[in-house]
Structure formats: structure tokens, C-alpha cells
Design a protein around this motif. Sequence first.
Motif, short mmCIF file in Angstrom:
data_model
loop_
_atom_site.label_atom_id
_atom_site.label_comp_id
_atom_site.label_asym_id
_atom_site.label_seq_id
_atom_site.Cartn_x
_atom_site.Cartn_y
_atom_site.Cartn_z
N GLY A 76 0.73 -1.27 -0.14
CA GLY A 76 -0.13 -0.11 -0.07
C GLY A 76 0.70 1.34 0.02
N LEU A 77 -0.04 2.40 -0.16
CA LEU A 77 0.55 3.63 -0.43
C LEU A 77 0.71 4.64 0.91
N ILE A 78 1.79 5.28 1.15
CA ILE A 78 1.91 6.07 2.20
C ILE A 78 1.73 7.36 1.50
N LYS A 79 0.93 8.16 2.05
CA LYS A 79 0.55 9.74 1.77
C LYS A 79 0.85 10.68 2.58
N ASP A 80 1.24 11.77 2.21
CA ASP A 80 1.51 12.83 3.11
C ASP A 80 1.27 14.23 2.67
N GLY A 105 5.54 15.62 -5.14
CA GLY A 105 4.97 16.65 -6.17
C GLY A 105 3.92 17.24 -5.47
N ARG A 106 2.75 17.23 -5.93
CA ARG A 106 1.55 17.89 -5.33
C ARG A 106 1.36 17.31 -3.80
N LEU A 107 1.84 16.16 -3.54
CA LEU A 107 1.93 15.53 -2.23
C LEU A 107 3.18 14.62 -2.27
N THR A 108 3.53 13.99 -1.28
CA THR A 108 4.57 13.34 -1.04
C THR A 108 4.06 11.68 -0.96
N ALA A 109 4.74 10.77 -1.57
CA ALA A 109 3.96 9.52 -1.25
C ALA A 109 5.24 8.43 -1.61
N HIS A 110 5.17 7.32 -0.70
CA HIS A 110 6.17 6.39 -0.93
C HIS A 110 5.50 4.94 -1.00
#
Lengths: 223, 223
Positions: free
Chosen positions: A97-101, B14-19
Motif C-alpha cells: 500500500g501507499l503512504i501519503k503525506d 509533487g503535489r503531495l509526497t508518497a512512498h
Amino acid sequence: MRLVIARCSVDYAGRLTAHLPLAPRLILVKADGSVSIHADDRAYKPLNWMSPPCTLKEGEAEGTPVWTVINKGGEKLVITMAEVLHDSSHELGVDPGLIKDGVEAHLQELLADRLDTLGEGWTLIRREYMTAIGPVDILCRDGEGRTVAIELKRQGGIDGVEQLTRYLELLNRDPHLAPVRGVFAAQEIKPQARVLATDRGIDCAILDYNALRGIEDDKLRLF
Amino acid sequence: MRLVIARCSVDYAGRLTAHLPLAPRLILVKADGSVSIHADDRAYKPLNWMSPPCTLKEGEAEGTPVWTVINKGGEKLVITMAEVLHDSSHELGVDPGLIKDGVEAHLQELLADRLDTLGEGWTLIRREYMTAIGPVDILCRDGEGRTVAIELKRQGGIDGVEQLTRYLELLNRDPHLAPVRGVFAAQEIKPQARVLATDRGIDCAILDYNALRGIEDDKLRLF
DNA sequence: GTATGAATGTCGCAA
DNA sequence: TTGCGACGTTCATAC
């Protein structure tokens, strides 16, 4: 996950009807049951698709494969493959899964914790303060004890100002709260939105996400 | 179109950061330059993506492939491939495109023909009645000869009520038309939109598309 | 389940 | 370019 490259034509009948003439395309069948049909453009968006839960039936008509995908709502996707150019399957397993911030929820959290960045002595009343026409992002009091309604946006557009205006109109009918000030807070506020806000006596605040997070990080570092 | 299956980790800033932590996924590179990363779920939506125009640079770090995708806005997508399980390219050519057959304009047509479903003796003045701030979907007269502005939506939300309110404000300044009633007509009206509309003296009407179409079909069958 | 608002929304049209 | 509305919106979440 199954990848099929095929010259195909596609028909969809559901919330609308659509047809794709014969051409080479990617057909993507995921483990979740979804089927999507991609051309070599339109970025990540498929030309056509079916979302799970749905059932895929691999049939045949006059020697050519015909796939029929149906969901519960009676929507139907029919893929007729004139020529299959590639067909491979791959086990991927469940994705971690994805970790958003950096989304609005996080901004709200950060700002609610640091209302003093808007003015001295500002105190939180409630986040997501519920009204008949929806929740006000942040309701608080300014240094002089006046009620303030804050509307938060990543991109501050005219619609956000309209939204806040509606809340203010409603909140100002409540004698316990009135008079209520408005603050339109966003990472970026478009010129027209700023003009509209100013015209309506709403203050604008630019939020620096990194600064807010930085402050937060500093704060966390103290403990 | 290039299809890569790889155990990879992904970072987006970018518009958010994600990993995305290391896991097997599909990396889809389209001829339009777009890159999207798919897991075996989430239907047609990728976990991460970059839309064109953007540039893909295939690099390497300690023997493992590292792809860097950057667009004009400085958004960056970095894909680190621990293991490549599949890699194939396919020429698809330009897609002939999608033929859609929708419903939204149709609703207006149907309702304009069957204004009596809203009330007895209602008569059409004009569809798409032009004003300085845009076209009113339907302008008509009710049974008592009063002018009525109708705003049509498939999904009736607050924004639609706002739109109609602006029209009404403008139309009511015209002495030839005033007083003008408002009717908010949609296949479905959200509770908050209904509250707002009622508060502003705007009537709400639920449209049954199938019924309207059915009536229309019956009518057509007569000839 | 329903309702509501956000979205890396995307897409298309028009001023 | 910007604004505005529709989308087979989809998606997550609060009620």
C-alpha cells in the motif's frame, strides 16, 4: 495480473454506451477482478473498464475470443479479439500500500495544533464543526475572543470562498457564536478567490506546509 | 507501450509526497510518455503515476535500475527496481478513439418536452436561455403565468443551488420576467442541497429519467 | 449502508 | 491561460 495485447473492438453498455473500433490495445486483468482496456495515450486512464465486483467470461465467436465482463448492476463490457499479440500472467501478491503525506486532512491537523501562526492567542473550539450544510473545517476564537470559521484548502479557489460564505451566513444566525469572522486558509490562493474573499470581509492566509510540518517536527523533537 | 513487471519501491514528490515499499508491481510506460505503477488491486487506478509531458531517465544505482520521471512542474517519481520479472514492448499505434453516447443533454430535451410533469399548464419559454452569467437550462411559465427558471442536474449538489441562485438574482432584476421562481430539478438531490434550496425558496423536483424516456417512447410510438 | 467532500482528481470547452 | 462544470467520476470517511 494478466496482460493481453490484442487487436480488439470493445463495446460497453452501462451508465452510458460506448464503442471502440478495432485496434491494438492492452487489456489488463487484475487479481481483484477488474478489467481495463488501455491505448498508448490518455496517460493512466483506460479507454474502458469494469470495476469489481464483476465476472469475466472468456467465450468465443467464429474462432475469435470474445470476453464478456458483467457486474451486479447489469453493466456489460464486451471485448472481441481479432488477434492476440501477447498474453502473460504474473503473481504479484497483496500490495503493502501507499503512504501519503500532505493532504488536506493533515493540513487541518497541523493548523489546528498551530493556530497561533494565524494570530496571537487564537484557540481551537472544534475541528469539523458540524452545521446543517456541512462541517466547518476549523472553528476557533481569535485573540479578542471572537469566533472564527476557517476554511482550509490546498488550492484556494472561488468555490472555497463560496463555501466559507455559506458557513458564515449560517453561523452568524447563531446568537451564541455571532459575530463570526471568516479566514480562508490555503497553500495557494488564486487572485480571483482573494478578491472575492476580501470583498466579503474574509481574511486570507497562506499556509506553508513545510513550515507547519517543520514546526511540528521541532515540537516533537522536544519530547 | 512498454510493460515491466518488477519488484520495486517508488517515491513520489509533487503535489503531495508518497512512498511505496518494495513489492512486485506492473510499471506501464505509454507512448505518450506517461508512466503508471499498478498493483493487483485498486481496479483501473494506479498506485502512482506521472502524466505527460514528462521525461523518463533510466539510471542505475549499485547495479539496480533506477528510473526517474520528471515533469515541468518539478514533480518527481523515482522507481527503484530490485528485480525485473518481465519486460516487453509493443507497438500499438494511434487509437481511433472512443465513441460515447450519453444522457445529460438528453434530460433537458426530455424535460422541456414534458414540463407538465412539474405542474399543470407549464409552458416552455426557452431552453438554454442566455444571460450575462451563462445559460439558464430551462426558462418557462407555470400554470399561473409566473416565470420559472429550472436548473437541471443529474446529481443535485449545493453548487447547482448556488448556480440557480445567481441566475434568479439576475433574472429578477428584469422587470419583464420578475418575479421569477426557481426549480432545482435532478435525478437525485443531496439532503444538504435540498436544505439550502428550500431555505432560499427554491423548489426541488426529482426527475425519473426512465419514466421521462418511457413517456417519450410512448409518445413516439403514437406516430 | 448512506451521504458528503477530497482528489497528485482528469477532461473538455469557452472566454 | 484560466475558469467552470461534468465524469461510467473514484475514493475515503463520518454518520
